[in-house]
Design an enzyme around this catalytic site. Structure first.
Site, PDB file in Angstrom:
ATOM      1  N   ASP A 222       0.869  -1.180   0.000  1.00  0.00           N
ATOM      2  CA  ASP A 222       0.000   0.000   0.000  1.00  0.00           C
ATOM      3  C   ASP A 222       0.905   1.229   0.000  1.00  0.00           C
ATOM      4  O   ASP A 222       2.041   1.149  -0.473  1.00  0.00           O
ATOM      5  CB  ASP A 222      -0.944  -0.030   1.206  1.00  0.00           C
ATOM      6  CG  ASP A 222      -2.279   0.662   0.924  1.00  0.00           C
ATOM      7  OD1 ASP A 222      -2.254   1.886   0.678  1.00  0.00           O
ATOM      8  OD2 ASP A 222      -3.319   0.000   0.936  1.00  0.00           O
ATOM      9  N   ASP A 223       0.436   2.358   0.513  1.00  0.00           N
ATOM     10  CA  ASP A 223       1.273   3.560   0.534  1.00  0.00           C
ATOM     11  C   ASP A 223       2.571   3.299   1.295  1.00  0.00           C
ATOM     12  O   ASP A 223       2.539   2.747   2.407  1.00  0.00           O
ATOM     13  CB  ASP A 223       0.535   4.723   1.204  1.00  0.00           C
ATOM     14  CG  ASP A 223      -0.665   5.201   0.414  1.00  0.00           C
ATOM     15  OD1 ASP A 223      -0.674   5.031  -0.815  1.00  0.00           O
ATOM     16  OD2 ASP A 223      -1.601   5.736   1.028  1.00  0.00           O
ATOM     17  N   GLY A 244       4.704  -0.590  -4.024  1.00  0.00           N
ATOM     18  CA  GLY A 244       3.747   0.016  -3.120  1.00  0.00           C
ATOM     19  C   GLY A 244       2.864   0.980  -3.884  1.00  0.00           C
ATOM     20  O   GLY A 244       2.736   0.902  -5.113  1.00  0.00           O
ATOM     21  N   HIS A 245       2.254   1.911  -3.153  1.00  0.00           N
ATOM     22  CA  HIS A 245       1.343   2.881  -3.770  1.00  0.00           C
ATOM     23  C   HIS A 245       1.889   4.303  -3.725  1.00  0.00           C
ATOM     24  O   HIS A 245       1.136   5.260  -3.911  1.00  0.00           O
ATOM     25  CB  HIS A 245      -0.035   2.832  -3.101  1.00  0.00           C
ATOM     26  CG  HIS A 245      -0.762   1.541  -3.312  1.00  0.00           C
ATOM     27  ND1 HIS A 245      -2.032   1.304  -2.812  1.00  0.00           N
ATOM     28  CD2 HIS A 245      -0.411   0.405  -3.966  1.00  0.00           C
ATOM     29  CE1 HIS A 245      -2.419   0.072  -3.144  1.00  0.00           C
ATOM     30  NE2 HIS A 245      -1.445  -0.483  -3.840  1.00  0.00           N
ATOM     31  N   GLY A 246       3.183   4.459  -3.439  1.00  0.00           N
ATOM     32  CA  GLY A 246       3.786   5.780  -3.453  1.00  0.00           C
ATOM     33  C   GLY A 246       3.729   6.470  -2.101  1.00  0.00           C
ATOM     34  O   GLY A 246       3.525   5.843  -1.060  1.00  0.00           O
TER      35      GLY A 246
END
Length: 402
Positions: A222-223, A244-246
Protein backbone atom coordinates in the site's frame (compact mmCIF):
# COMPACT_ATOMS: atom_id res chain seq x y z
CA UNK A 1 18.95 -4.90 -6.39
CA UNK A 2 17.72 -1.71 -8.03
CA UNK A 3 19.21 1.59 -6.88
CA UNK A 4 21.99 -0.26 -5.05
CA UNK A 5 24.39 2.65 -5.50
CA UNK A 6 21.85 4.98 -3.91
CA UNK A 7 21.92 2.96 -0.70
CA UNK A 8 25.64 2.63 -0.16
CA UNK A 9 25.85 5.99 1.65
CA UNK A 10 22.59 5.36 3.53
CA UNK A 11 23.88 2.02 4.81
CA UNK A 12 27.10 3.70 5.89
CA UNK A 13 25.19 6.40 7.77
CA UNK A 14 23.04 3.80 9.53
CA UNK A 15 26.11 1.78 10.53
CA UNK A 16 27.71 4.89 12.05
CA UNK A 17 24.57 5.57 14.06
CA UNK A 18 24.55 1.94 15.25
CA UNK A 19 28.01 2.29 16.81
CA UNK A 20 27.12 5.66 18.32
CA UNK A 21 24.16 3.89 19.97
CA UNK A 22 26.52 1.32 21.48
CA UNK A 23 28.65 4.05 23.02
CA UNK A 24 25.64 5.94 24.35
CA UNK A 25 24.29 2.70 25.83
CA UNK A 26 27.35 2.33 28.03
CA UNK A 27 26.30 5.44 29.96
CA UNK A 28 22.85 4.11 30.93
CA UNK A 29 21.61 1.67 33.58
CA UNK A 30 21.00 -1.60 31.73
CA UNK A 31 17.99 -3.90 32.10
CA UNK A 32 18.67 -7.15 30.21
CA UNK A 33 15.46 -8.87 29.11
CA UNK A 34 17.06 -12.29 29.55
CA UNK A 35 17.55 -11.59 33.25
CA UNK A 36 13.77 -11.20 33.43
CA UNK A 37 13.18 -14.60 31.86
CA UNK A 38 13.18 -13.94 28.12
CA UNK A 39 14.47 -16.98 26.23
CA UNK A 40 14.86 -15.78 22.65
CA UNK A 41 14.70 -19.41 21.50
CA UNK A 42 11.97 -19.03 18.88
CA UNK A 43 9.62 -21.22 20.94
CA UNK A 44 8.85 -19.60 24.31
CA UNK A 45 6.42 -16.71 24.78
CA UNK A 46 8.68 -13.86 25.87
CA UNK A 47 6.00 -11.17 26.08
CA UNK A 48 5.83 -10.82 29.87
CA UNK A 49 9.58 -10.97 30.39
CA UNK A 50 10.17 -8.13 27.92
CA UNK A 51 7.36 -6.04 29.42
CA UNK A 52 8.74 -6.60 32.94
CA UNK A 53 12.21 -5.46 31.90
CA UNK A 54 10.63 -2.33 30.42
CA UNK A 55 8.53 -1.60 33.51
CA UNK A 56 11.57 -1.62 35.81
CA UNK A 57 13.65 0.46 33.40
CA UNK A 58 10.80 2.94 33.05
CA UNK A 59 10.72 3.43 36.84
CA UNK A 60 14.45 4.19 36.98
CA UNK A 61 15.25 7.77 37.98
CA UNK A 62 18.46 7.53 35.96
CA UNK A 63 18.73 7.18 32.19
CA UNK A 64 18.06 3.52 31.41
CA UNK A 65 18.42 0.97 28.62
CA UNK A 66 16.40 -2.17 27.97
CA UNK A 67 18.75 -4.65 26.30
CA UNK A 68 17.33 -7.38 24.08
CA UNK A 69 20.16 -9.72 23.01
CA UNK A 70 20.29 -11.61 19.72
CA UNK A 71 17.64 -14.27 19.34
CA UNK A 72 14.13 -14.96 18.07
CA UNK A 73 11.49 -13.78 20.51
CA UNK A 74 7.92 -15.04 20.19
CA UNK A 75 5.71 -12.27 21.53
CA UNK A 76 2.03 -11.50 21.58
CA UNK A 77 0.69 -7.98 22.05
CA UNK A 78 3.29 -5.97 24.01
CA UNK A 79 2.91 -2.43 25.36
CA UNK A 80 5.86 -0.24 26.30
CA UNK A 81 3.84 2.07 28.51
CA UNK A 82 4.95 5.43 29.87
CA UNK A 83 5.38 7.93 31.28
CA UNK A 84 8.88 7.04 32.46
CA UNK A 85 10.99 8.71 35.15
CA UNK A 86 13.95 9.48 32.86
CA UNK A 87 15.04 9.11 29.22
CA UNK A 88 14.91 5.47 28.16
CA UNK A 89 16.46 3.43 25.34
CA UNK A 90 15.56 0.03 23.92
CA UNK A 91 18.56 -1.64 22.28
CA UNK A 92 17.17 -4.57 20.32
CA UNK A 93 19.56 -6.99 18.62
CA UNK A 94 16.85 -9.62 18.23
CA UNK A 95 13.89 -10.51 16.04
CA UNK A 96 10.35 -10.31 17.40
CA UNK A 97 7.87 -12.68 15.77
CA UNK A 98 4.11 -12.18 16.06
CA UNK A 99 1.50 -14.96 16.18
CA UNK A 100 0.61 -15.74 12.57
CA UNK A 101 -3.07 -16.28 13.43
CA UNK A 102 -4.95 -12.92 13.45
CA UNK A 103 -7.50 -14.30 15.93
CA UNK A 104 -4.78 -14.28 18.60
CA UNK A 105 -5.30 -10.51 18.79
CA UNK A 106 -8.28 -8.68 20.21
CA UNK A 107 -10.11 -6.42 17.79
CA UNK A 108 -8.18 -3.22 17.00
CA UNK A 109 -5.13 -4.30 19.00
CA UNK A 110 -1.74 -3.27 17.75
CA UNK A 111 1.02 -5.81 18.12
CA UNK A 112 3.85 -3.68 19.58
CA UNK A 113 2.81 -0.38 21.21
CA UNK A 114 4.98 2.48 22.46
CA UNK A 115 2.73 4.80 24.43
CA UNK A 116 3.10 8.13 26.27
CA UNK A 117 6.92 8.35 26.55
CA UNK A 118 9.11 11.45 26.51
CA UNK A 119 12.73 10.86 25.48
CA UNK A 120 12.43 7.36 24.00
CA UNK A 121 15.18 5.95 21.79
CA UNK A 122 14.76 2.65 19.98
CA UNK A 123 17.94 1.21 18.46
CA UNK A 124 17.62 -1.75 16.13
CA UNK A 125 15.29 -4.72 16.08
CA UNK A 126 13.36 -6.69 13.50
CA UNK A 127 9.58 -7.00 13.94
CA UNK A 128 8.06 -9.80 11.85
CA UNK A 129 4.26 -9.58 11.78
CA UNK A 130 3.86 -12.91 9.91
CA UNK A 131 0.93 -11.45 7.99
CA UNK A 132 0.30 -13.99 5.20
CA UNK A 133 -2.82 -15.50 6.81
CA UNK A 134 -4.24 -12.05 7.54
CA UNK A 135 -3.75 -10.92 3.94
CA UNK A 136 -5.63 -13.94 2.64
CA UNK A 137 -8.59 -13.12 4.93
CA UNK A 138 -8.56 -9.35 4.36
CA UNK A 139 -12.01 -8.18 3.20
CA UNK A 140 -11.47 -4.41 3.26
CA UNK A 141 -12.49 -4.06 -0.38
CA UNK A 142 -15.93 -5.50 0.45
CA UNK A 143 -16.53 -3.87 3.83
CA UNK A 144 -14.55 -0.63 3.49
CA UNK A 145 -13.08 -1.26 6.94
CA UNK A 146 -10.17 -3.34 8.18
CA UNK A 147 -9.77 -2.28 11.79
CA UNK A 148 -9.90 -5.83 13.11
CA UNK A 149 -6.31 -6.54 12.02
CA UNK A 150 -3.30 -5.53 14.17
CA UNK A 151 -0.75 -2.89 13.21
CA UNK A 152 2.85 -4.04 13.60
CA UNK A 153 4.17 -1.02 15.51
CA UNK A 154 2.10 1.76 17.09
CA UNK A 155 3.81 4.96 18.26
CA UNK A 156 1.33 6.92 20.40
CA UNK A 157 1.95 10.15 22.31
CA UNK A 158 5.74 10.05 21.97
CA UNK A 159 7.67 13.28 22.48
CA UNK A 160 11.31 14.11 21.67
CA UNK A 161 12.00 10.55 20.57
CA UNK A 162 14.17 8.72 18.02
CA UNK A 163 13.48 5.40 16.28
CA UNK A 164 16.61 4.20 14.48
CA UNK A 165 17.66 1.12 12.52
CA UNK A 166 14.43 -0.83 12.94
CA UNK A 167 12.92 -3.28 10.44
CA UNK A 168 9.24 -4.16 10.03
CA UNK A 169 8.38 -7.28 8.05
CA UNK A 170 5.09 -8.70 6.77
CA UNK A 171 2.69 -6.67 8.88
CA UNK A 172 -0.92 -7.85 9.02
CA UNK A 173 -2.12 -4.26 8.48
CA UNK A 174 -0.09 -1.01 8.64
CA UNK A 175 3.56 -1.53 9.48
CA UNK A 176 3.83 1.62 11.61
CA UNK A 177 1.18 4.01 12.90
CA UNK A 178 2.20 7.37 14.39
CA UNK A 179 -0.50 9.18 16.39
CA UNK A 180 -0.41 12.25 18.64
CA UNK A 181 3.39 12.47 18.57
CA UNK A 182 5.63 15.54 18.77
CA UNK A 183 9.26 15.81 17.65
CA UNK A 184 9.70 12.21 16.55
CA UNK A 185 12.44 11.03 14.17
CA UNK A 186 12.63 7.79 12.18
CA UNK A 187 16.10 7.17 10.77
CA UNK A 188 17.41 4.18 8.83
CA UNK A 189 14.05 2.40 8.68
CA UNK A 190 13.47 -0.77 6.63
CA UNK A 191 9.97 -1.95 5.76
CA UNK A 192 9.39 -5.07 3.67
CA UNK A 193 6.24 -6.91 2.61
CA UNK A 194 5.06 -8.33 -0.72
CA UNK A 195 3.36 -6.08 -3.24
CA UNK A 196 0.29 -8.31 -2.86
CA UNK A 197 -0.08 -7.64 0.90
CA UNK A 198 -3.30 -5.65 1.35
CA UNK A 199 -3.54 -2.40 3.36
CA UNK A 200 0.02 -2.60 4.61
CA UNK A 201 0.89 1.11 4.63
CA UNK A 202 4.56 1.52 5.55
CA UNK A 203 4.38 4.52 7.90
CA UNK A 204 1.04 6.23 8.56
CA UNK A 205 1.07 9.55 10.43
CA UNK A 206 -1.89 11.31 12.01
CA UNK A 207 -2.39 14.24 14.40
CA UNK A 208 1.35 14.64 14.94
CA UNK A 209 3.70 17.61 14.78
CA UNK A 210 7.40 17.58 13.92
CA UNK A 211 7.91 14.10 12.45
CA UNK A 212 11.07 13.37 10.44
CA UNK A 213 11.56 10.30 8.23
CA UNK A 214 15.04 9.95 6.72
CA UNK A 215 17.08 7.19 5.08
CA UNK A 216 14.23 4.71 4.69
CA UNK A 217 13.80 1.76 2.35
CA UNK A 218 10.13 0.81 2.03
CA UNK A 219 8.64 -2.06 0.00
CA UNK A 220 5.02 -2.90 0.72
CA UNK A 221 1.50 -3.45 -0.64
CA UNK A 222 0.00 0.00 0.00
CA UNK A 223 1.27 3.56 0.53
CA UNK A 224 4.94 3.64 1.48
CA UNK A 225 4.15 6.69 3.63
CA UNK A 226 0.69 8.14 4.21
CA UNK A 227 -0.21 11.33 6.06
CA UNK A 228 -3.62 11.54 7.69
CA UNK A 229 -5.41 14.50 9.21
CA UNK A 230 -3.50 16.64 11.70
CA UNK A 231 -0.08 15.84 10.19
CA UNK A 232 1.96 19.05 10.56
CA UNK A 233 5.64 19.90 10.05
CA UNK A 234 6.52 16.52 8.55
CA UNK A 235 9.83 16.10 6.72
CA UNK A 236 10.36 13.07 4.47
CA UNK A 237 13.83 12.79 2.92
CA UNK A 238 16.04 10.16 1.29
CA UNK A 239 13.31 7.54 1.09
CA UNK A 240 13.31 4.69 -1.42
CA UNK A 241 9.73 3.59 -2.07
CA UNK A 242 8.56 0.62 -4.08
CA UNK A 243 6.79 -1.58 -4.70
CA UNK A 244 3.75 0.02 -3.12
CA UNK A 245 1.34 2.88 -3.77
CA UNK A 246 3.79 5.78 -3.45
CA UNK A 247 3.90 8.63 -0.92
CA UNK A 248 0.45 10.02 -0.15
CA UNK A 249 -1.20 12.87 1.69
CA UNK A 250 -4.57 11.52 2.69
CA UNK A 251 -6.98 10.23 2.19
CA UNK A 252 -8.71 13.24 3.74
CA UNK A 253 -12.33 14.22 4.28
CA UNK A 254 -13.83 10.89 5.26
CA UNK A 255 -14.43 11.64 8.95
CA UNK A 256 -15.87 14.49 11.01
CA UNK A 257 -13.60 17.06 12.71
CA UNK A 258 -10.45 16.29 10.75
CA UNK A 259 -7.53 18.57 11.59
CA UNK A 260 -5.53 20.51 8.95
CA UNK A 261 -2.57 18.96 7.16
CA UNK A 262 0.20 21.51 6.61
CA UNK A 263 3.92 22.03 6.43
CA UNK A 264 4.75 18.79 4.59
CA UNK A 265 8.09 18.41 2.77
CA UNK A 266 9.01 15.40 0.61
CA UNK A 267 12.44 15.65 -1.02
CA UNK A 268 15.37 13.68 -2.42
CA UNK A 269 13.36 10.46 -2.73
CA UNK A 270 13.25 7.63 -5.27
CA UNK A 271 9.97 5.90 -6.16
CA UNK A 272 10.10 2.67 -8.19
CA UNK A 273 7.44 0.37 -9.70
CA UNK A 274 4.57 1.81 -7.65
CA UNK A 275 0.86 2.22 -8.36
CA UNK A 276 1.16 5.98 -7.77
CA UNK A 277 4.01 8.41 -7.19
CA UNK A 278 3.37 11.48 -5.04
CA UNK A 279 -0.28 12.21 -4.48
CA UNK A 280 -2.84 14.17 -2.51
CA UNK A 281 -6.17 12.37 -2.17
CA UNK A 282 -9.50 13.50 -0.73
CA UNK A 283 -12.93 11.89 -0.73
CA UNK A 284 -15.89 13.27 -2.69
CA UNK A 285 -18.90 14.34 -0.61
CA UNK A 286 -16.36 14.93 2.14
CA UNK A 287 -16.34 16.73 5.43
CA UNK A 288 -14.56 20.09 5.45
CA UNK A 289 -10.78 20.06 5.67
CA UNK A 290 -7.51 21.77 4.80
CA UNK A 291 -4.30 20.58 3.12
CA UNK A 292 -1.77 23.36 2.55
CA UNK A 293 1.94 24.15 2.37
CA UNK A 294 2.90 20.88 0.68
CA UNK A 295 6.21 20.62 -1.20
CA UNK A 296 7.65 17.81 -3.32
CA UNK A 297 11.24 18.37 -4.46
CA UNK A 298 13.84 16.38 -6.36
CA UNK A 299 11.92 13.11 -6.73
CA UNK A 300 13.08 10.37 -9.11
CA UNK A 301 10.34 8.19 -10.63
CA UNK A 302 11.19 4.76 -12.06
CA UNK A 303 8.32 3.13 -13.97
CA UNK A 304 5.67 4.71 -11.75
CA UNK A 305 1.95 4.85 -12.62
CA UNK A 306 0.69 8.45 -12.55
CA UNK A 307 3.79 9.93 -10.88
CA UNK A 308 2.12 13.24 -9.96
CA UNK A 309 -1.47 13.12 -8.73
CA UNK A 310 -4.01 15.33 -7.00
CA UNK A 311 -7.21 13.30 -6.72
CA UNK A 312 -10.21 14.93 -5.07
CA UNK A 313 -12.48 12.16 -6.30
CA UNK A 314 -10.76 9.39 -4.35
CA UNK A 315 -13.14 6.45 -3.94
CA UNK A 316 -11.27 3.15 -3.58
CA UNK A 317 -14.22 0.90 -2.79
CA UNK A 318 -16.82 2.41 -5.14
CA UNK A 319 -19.06 3.40 -2.23
CA UNK A 320 -19.07 7.19 -2.65
CA UNK A 321 -21.34 9.99 -3.81
CA UNK A 322 -18.92 10.84 -6.60
CA UNK A 323 -21.19 13.57 -7.96
CA UNK A 324 -20.84 15.63 -4.75
CA UNK A 325 -17.57 17.63 -4.72
CA UNK A 326 -14.94 17.31 -2.02
CA UNK A 327 -14.92 20.04 0.63
CA UNK A 328 -11.22 19.72 1.47
CA UNK A 329 -9.35 22.89 0.49
CA UNK A 330 -5.95 22.21 -1.16
CA UNK A 331 -3.58 25.18 -1.49
CA UNK A 332 0.09 26.19 -1.62
CA UNK A 333 1.41 23.04 -3.26
CA UNK A 334 4.70 22.81 -5.20
CA UNK A 335 6.10 20.06 -7.42
CA UNK A 336 9.73 20.81 -8.27
CA UNK A 337 12.32 18.74 -10.14
CA UNK A 338 10.25 15.59 -10.60
CA UNK A 339 11.96 13.37 -13.18
CA UNK A 340 12.00 9.83 -14.51
CA UNK A 341 9.61 7.44 -16.23
CA UNK A 342 5.87 6.89 -16.06
CA UNK A 343 4.38 3.40 -16.39
CA UNK A 344 1.15 4.99 -17.65
CA UNK A 345 0.57 7.42 -20.49
CA UNK A 346 -1.14 9.74 -18.00
CA UNK A 347 1.87 11.06 -16.09
CA UNK A 348 0.37 14.13 -14.41
CA UNK A 349 -3.19 14.16 -13.10
CA UNK A 350 -4.50 17.18 -11.18
CA UNK A 351 -8.21 16.72 -10.48
CA UNK A 352 -9.37 19.27 -7.92
CA UNK A 353 -12.78 19.86 -6.36
CA UNK A 354 -15.23 21.81 -8.48
CA UNK A 355 -16.76 23.08 -5.24
CA UNK A 356 -13.47 24.34 -3.76
CA UNK A 357 -10.83 24.43 -6.54
CA UNK A 358 -7.13 24.07 -5.69
CA UNK A 359 -5.22 27.34 -5.23
CA UNK A 360 -1.59 28.32 -5.64
CA UNK A 361 -0.29 25.06 -7.11
CA UNK A 362 3.12 25.32 -8.81
CA UNK A 363 4.99 22.93 -11.09
CA UNK A 364 8.62 23.52 -12.03
CA UNK A 365 11.04 21.36 -14.04
CA UNK A 366 8.96 18.25 -14.63
CA UNK A 367 10.35 15.57 -16.97
CA UNK A 368 8.37 12.32 -17.04
CA UNK A 369 8.79 10.05 -20.05
CA UNK A 370 6.40 7.29 -21.11
CA UNK A 371 7.90 4.49 -23.21
CA UNK A 372 4.75 2.46 -23.82
CA UNK A 373 2.94 1.79 -27.10
CA UNK A 374 0.21 4.42 -26.73
CA UNK A 375 2.19 7.51 -27.66
CA UNK A 376 3.86 10.07 -25.41
CA UNK A 377 3.11 11.10 -21.84
CA UNK A 378 0.07 13.29 -21.17
CA UNK A 379 -1.53 15.30 -18.38
CA UNK A 380 -5.10 15.83 -17.21
CA UNK A 381 -6.39 18.75 -15.17
CA UNK A 382 -9.69 19.94 -13.72
CA UNK A 383 -10.61 22.89 -11.49
CA UNK A 384 -7.04 24.13 -11.24
CA UNK A 385 -4.91 26.90 -12.76
CA UNK A 386 -1.35 25.98 -11.78
CA UNK A 387 1.69 28.22 -12.05
CA UNK A 388 4.05 26.61 -14.57
CA UNK A 389 7.79 27.35 -14.74
CA UNK A 390 10.95 25.71 -16.08
CA UNK A 391 10.96 22.80 -18.52
CA UNK A 392 7.77 20.76 -18.39
CA UNK A 393 7.19 17.37 -20.00
CA UNK A 394 4.54 16.36 -20.54
CA UNK A 395 2.93 19.77 -21.09
CA UNK A 396 0.87 20.33 -17.93
CA UNK A 397 -2.78 21.36 -18.14
CA UNK A 398 -2.56 22.03 -21.86
CA UNK A 399 -6.11 20.69 -21.94
CA UNK A 400 -8.21 21.07 -18.82
CA UNK A 401 -11.83 20.94 -17.74
CA UNK A 402 -13.48 23.25 -15.21
Amino acid sequence: MKNEMCFVPIKAICLIWFFIGLVEGNQAVNFDAKKYGAKGDGKSDDSKAIENAWKEACMSTKESMVVIPKGKYIVGAVKFQGPCQAPITIKNDGTFKAPADPTKFNSQDSWIVFNNVNGLTVLGGTFDGQGAIAWSENDCAKTGTCNSLPINLAFNKLTNSIIRNITSLNSKLFHMNVLNCKNLTFDCTTIDAPESSLNTDGIHIGRSNGVNITNANIKTGDDCISLGDGSQRVNIEKVSCGPGHGISIGSLGRYQNEQPVEGISVKNCTITNTMNGIRVKTWPASTTGIARSLSFDNIVMNNVSTPILIDQQYCPYGQCKAEVPSRVKISDVSFNDIKGTSATKLAVKLICSRGIPCENVELNNINLAYHGTNGTATSECANIHPKLTGDLFPPVCAVSSH
